[in-house]
Scaffold this active site. Sequence first.
Site, PDB file in Angstrom:
ATOM      1  N   TYR A  59      11.313   7.890  15.199  1.00 44.25           N
ATOM      2  CA  TYR A  59      11.406   7.985  13.849  1.00 44.25           C
ATOM      3  C   TYR A  59      12.117   8.756  13.313  1.00 44.25           C
ATOM      4  O   TYR A  59      13.054   8.230  12.083  1.00 44.25           O
ATOM      5  CB  TYR A  59       9.791   8.424  13.463  1.00 44.25           C
ATOM      6  CG  TYR A  59       9.437   8.492  12.008  1.00 44.25           C
ATOM      7  CD1 TYR A  59       8.961   7.249  11.427  1.00 44.25           C
ATOM      8  CD2 TYR A  59       9.375   9.665  11.124  1.00 44.25           C
ATOM      9  CE1 TYR A  59       8.582   7.253  10.064  1.00 44.25           C
ATOM     10  CE2 TYR A  59       9.317   9.494  10.035  1.00 44.25           C
ATOM     11  CZ  TYR A  59       8.929   8.404   9.239  1.00 44.25           C
ATOM     12  OH  TYR A  59       8.316   8.471   8.015  1.00 44.25           O
ATOM     13  N   ARG A 107       1.002  -1.209  -0.175  1.00 42.95           N
ATOM     14  CA  ARG A 107       0.008   0.105  -0.013  1.00 42.95           C
ATOM     15  C   ARG A 107       0.888   1.166  -0.085  1.00 42.95           C
ATOM     16  O   ARG A 107       2.111   1.346   0.222  1.00 42.95           O
ATOM     17  CB  ARG A 107      -0.841  -0.073   1.472  1.00 42.95           C
ATOM     18  CG  ARG A 107      -0.259   0.264   2.431  1.00 42.95           C
ATOM     19  CD  ARG A 107      -1.213   0.505   3.728  1.00 42.95           C
ATOM     20  NE  ARG A 107      -0.553   0.912   4.810  1.00 42.95           N
ATOM     21  CZ  ARG A 107      -0.770   0.629   6.113  1.00 42.95           C
ATOM     22  NH1 ARG A 107      -1.800  -0.009   6.414  1.00 42.95           N
ATOM     23  NH2 ARG A 107       0.012   1.345   7.144  1.00 42.95           N
TER      24      ARG A 107
HETATM   25  P1  NAD Z   1       2.042   3.215   4.852  1.00 43.71           P
HETATM   26  O1  NAD Z   1       1.972   2.835   6.138  1.00 43.71           O
HETATM   27  O2  NAD Z   1       0.935   3.465   3.895  1.00 43.71           O
HETATM   28  O3  NAD Z   1       3.086   2.091   3.932  1.00 43.71           O
HETATM   29  C1  NAD Z   1       3.889   1.318   4.502  1.00 43.71           C
HETATM   30  C2  NAD Z   1       3.990  -0.149   4.336  1.00 43.71           C
HETATM   31  O4  NAD Z   1       5.001  -0.945   5.109  1.00 43.71           O
HETATM   32  C3  NAD Z   1       2.852  -1.036   4.776  1.00 43.71           C
HETATM   33  O5  NAD Z   1       2.412  -1.568   3.277  1.00 43.71           O
HETATM   34  C4  NAD Z   1       3.396  -1.596   5.658  1.00 43.71           C
HETATM   35  O6  NAD Z   1       2.637  -3.105   5.812  1.00 43.71           O
HETATM   36  C5  NAD Z   1       4.776  -2.045   5.249  1.00 43.71           C
HETATM   37  N1  NAD Z   1       5.450  -2.227   6.631  1.00 43.71           N
HETATM   38  C6  NAD Z   1       5.331  -1.963   7.939  1.00 43.71           C
HETATM   39  N2  NAD Z   1       6.283  -2.602   8.693  1.00 43.71           N
HETATM   40  C7  NAD Z   1       6.759  -3.538   7.912  1.00 43.71           C
HETATM   41  C8  NAD Z   1       7.563  -4.415   8.049  1.00 43.71           C
HETATM   42  N3  NAD Z   1       8.230  -4.897   9.324  1.00 43.71           N
HETATM   43  N4  NAD Z   1       8.232  -5.584   7.189  1.00 43.71           N
HETATM   44  C9  NAD Z   1       7.726  -4.975   5.885  1.00 43.71           C
HETATM   45  N5  NAD Z   1       6.934  -4.195   5.516  1.00 43.71           N
HETATM   46  C10 NAD Z   1       6.315  -3.551   6.503  1.00 43.71           C
HETATM   47  O7  NAD Z   1       3.226   4.324   4.744  1.00 43.71           O
HETATM   48  P2  NAD Z   1       3.802   5.408   3.534  1.00 43.71           P
HETATM   49  O8  NAD Z   1       3.363   6.561   3.801  1.00 43.71           O
HETATM   50  O9  NAD Z   1       3.406   4.414   2.227  1.00 43.71           O
HETATM   51  O10 NAD Z   1       5.446   5.252   4.021  1.00 43.71           O
HETATM   52  C11 NAD Z   1       6.395   4.497   2.982  1.00 43.71           C
HETATM   53  C12 NAD Z   1       7.531   5.020   3.763  1.00 43.71           C
HETATM   54  O11 NAD Z   1       7.683   6.379   3.301  1.00 43.71           O
HETATM   55  C13 NAD Z   1       8.014   4.655   4.959  1.00 43.71           C
HETATM   56  O12 NAD Z   1       9.316   4.445   5.187  1.00 43.71           O
HETATM   57  C14 NAD Z   1       7.636   6.082   5.688  1.00 43.71           C
HETATM   58  O13 NAD Z   1       8.541   6.291   6.711  1.00 43.71           O
HETATM   59  C15 NAD Z   1       8.090   6.842   4.569  1.00 43.71           C
HETATM   60  N6  NAD Z   1       7.597   8.173   4.447  1.00 43.71           N
HETATM   61  C16 NAD Z   1       6.207   8.382   4.511  1.00 43.71           C
HETATM   62  C17 NAD Z   1       5.770   9.921   4.834  1.00 43.71           C
HETATM   63  C18 NAD Z   1       4.186  10.294   4.728  1.00 43.71           C
HETATM   64  O14 NAD Z   1       3.925  11.176   4.919  1.00 43.71           O
HETATM   65  N7  NAD Z   1       3.479   9.311   4.389  1.00 43.71           N
HETATM   66  C19 NAD Z   1       6.675  10.912   4.715  1.00 43.71           C
HETATM   67  C20 NAD Z   1       7.977  10.814   4.661  1.00 43.71           C
HETATM   68  C21 NAD Z   1       8.552   9.383   4.628  1.00 43.71           C
END
Ligand code: NAD
Length: 257
Positions: free
Chosen positions: A157, A16
């Site tokens: 984080y 996702r």
């Molecule tokens: P999200 O929560 O929608 O997706 C994260 C995905 O990682 C999920 O599918 C989840 O099941 C998977 N995941 C979690 N723990 C896991 C594990 N132990 N092993 C394998 N998979 C695992 O979040 P997102 O926003 O799509 O985040 C993706 C990346 O972007 C992350 O590293 C997040 O820290 C980073 N990020 C997100 C944002 C934001 O605003 N959404 C901003 C900066 C950075």
Amino acid sequence: MGKLDGRVVLITGAARGQGEQEARLFAAEGAKVVLADVLDDQGEALAKELDEELGEGTAAYVRLDVSREADWAAAVAAAKDAFGKIDGLVNNAGILRFNELVSTPLEEFQLITQVNQVGAFLGIRSVAPEIEAAGGGTIVNTASYTALTGMAGVGAYAATKHAILGLTRVAALELAARKIRVNAICPGAVDTPMSNPDGVDPDAVAELYKKLVPLGRIGQPEEVARLALFLSSEDSSYITGQPFVIDGGWLAGVGLF
Ligand code: NAD
């Protein structure tokens, strides 16, 4: 011709959010994609959808908890079984918890570190030899806006995301001679389940980002996927060891108007 024709890219957290959009875009650009996650139903459904849309053998789902060393060995074996090689990795999986540092339980700090930071390390260590054996390729690590500045309430984080930039720079230095480029993306606020916790009013969120972000809105995961594509393709052939901010101008400074 796709920008990733002939490539095999493993994407963590691909069920996702940003990982899903990276998987969709990379597959559309010709890559075989290995979707790794702990959300089995969503991951398997996405792999099936990509196969139906782009042809059998486009995508494979593998269960991979990035924090577990043994899972990485199994995922690499499954990926090679499915597609014969791996020459790209997107370390995207991550978790976020809100807490002030003085209230953060040790277990919570360690869990976030284990998934975000140790997970990225294990990914580099497990996949880099495969990329080298395939003749070279790319690693894209997912850091954050909070890798480059502080943000109250997300200390654990932010610490892991700062660490990911350290990992990225050292990996780039150590792997350059093996024809592996390593870069990091630093997203600001992106519209995914992570940034939309239950109970938060979407209108209030939109209003918040309208004020906070110079471009006046939250980012979309498809926009982050395009940066990951750039860093995974030949378009970035002379770039390694760098963080790339994608945040609508948030980090540029304080806007007065
Ligand atoms: P999200 O929560 O929608 O997706 C994260 C995905 O990682 C999920 O599918 C989840 O099941 C998977 N995941 C979690 N723990 C896991 C594990 N132990 N092993 C394998 N998979 C695992 O979040 P997102 O926003 O799509 O985040 C993706 C990346 O972007 C992350 O590293 C997040 O820290 C980073 N990020 C997100 C944002 C934001 O605003 N959404 C901003 C900066 C950075």
